[in-house]
Design a protein around this motif. Structure first.
Motif, mmCIF file in Angstrom:
data_model
loop_
_atom_site.group_PDB
_atom_site.id
_atom_site.type_symbol
_atom_site.label_atom_id
_atom_site.label_comp_id
_atom_site.label_asym_id
_atom_site.label_seq_id
_atom_site.Cartn_x
_atom_site.Cartn_y
_atom_site.Cartn_z
ATOM 1 N N ASN A 194 0.816 -1.218 0.000
ATOM 2 C CA ASN A 194 0.000 0.000 0.000
ATOM 3 C C ASN A 194 0.848 1.266 0.000
ATOM 4 N N LYS A 245 -7.125 -1.075 -3.932
ATOM 5 C CA LYS A 245 -5.854 -0.420 -4.268
ATOM 6 C C LYS A 245 -6.082 0.742 -5.233
ATOM 7 N N ILE A 274 -7.265 3.574 -3.055
ATOM 8 C CA ILE A 274 -6.171 4.185 -2.283
ATOM 9 C C ILE A 274 -5.470 5.228 -3.153
ATOM 10 N N LEU A 286 -5.289 5.492 2.933
ATOM 11 C CA LEU A 286 -5.048 4.276 3.711
ATOM 12 C C LEU A 286 -6.167 4.024 4.720
ATOM 13 N N ASN A 328 -8.856 2.149 3.086
ATOM 14 C CA ASN A 328 -8.516 0.730 2.974
ATOM 15 C C ASN A 328 -8.659 -0.020 4.299
ATOM 16 N N SER A 349 2.594 2.005 6.143
ATOM 17 C CA SER A 349 2.584 2.538 4.783
ATOM 18 C C SER A 349 2.535 4.057 4.764
#
Length: 195
Positions: A45, A89, A92, A127, A130, A169
């Motif tokens: 990520n 993804k 993100i 993030l 996610n 991340s």
């Protein structure tokens, strides 16, 4: 740079970030078994967020979605989760890129404090999405496949793993981008991404 060269350059960087996200996710992860299921701690990520900062949200998200989905496709444990990976993804990258470039306008700033603030905020937003989307989408998928008890256990562990992934991340993507930013600016390699 001419428009066609910029487009080619962005596509080349998209492919590079896709390969990097695949490699980081596949080879630098810590797998956590959850009954018959699996989750992991990884830095994939961070690559998606870094790509969104460097080449914009749409291509950065696409790069991460492609790279990490290929990683899922090649691992029998993660194979069924490819659609979830593609969606999460991509989101993100879109969220991080939109906030960094459209709202924070980091590509047009030379103020390191401004760039640090907006990259941190952008990474946190992408993030954080996610942290919730990945476990919840996985939960509903697992209810259909594994049954409710297994899905509930998996939800808790996936939420924990997603939270750890997000924290690490965020730190890695912002630190790496802040380190690369002066070089990109000096060499005129940073583009003004279309977000």
């Amino acid at each position: 740079m001419k428009t066609e060269k910029i487009g080619s350059y962005r596509l080349a960087l998209c492919a590079l970030f896709a390969a990097l996200s695949y490699a980081v996710f596949t080879f630098l992860q810590i797998k956590i078994p959850v009954g018959a299921d699996m989750t992991s701690i990884h830095l994939g990520n961070a690559v998606v967020v870094l790509a969104a900062f460097a080449i914009g949200g749409p291509l950065g998200g696409l790069a991460g979605a492609i790279g990490m989905s290929i990683g899922d496709l090649l691992d029998p444990v993660y194979f069924p989760l490819v659609p979830k990976t593609l969606f999460c993804k991509l989101m993100i990258g879109l969220i991080s890129g939109f906030i960094a470039h459209k709202v924070g306008r980091i590509s047009y700033s030379t103020d390191r404090g401004h760039i640090l603030f907006w990259t941190s905020l952008a990474a946190a937003a992408g993030l954080l999405f996610n942290v919730f989307a990945d476990p919840i989408l996985g939960y509903y998928y697992k209810i259909l496949i594994l049954g409710k008890a297994a899905a509930e256990l998996s939800l808790k562990i996936n939420f924990f793993a997603s939270s750890v992934n997000a924290a690490v991340s965020l730190l890695v993507s912002v630190v790496v981008y802040m380190g690369l930013y002066p070089v990109l600016r000096k060499e005129s390699l940073e583009l003004h991404p279309a977000v």
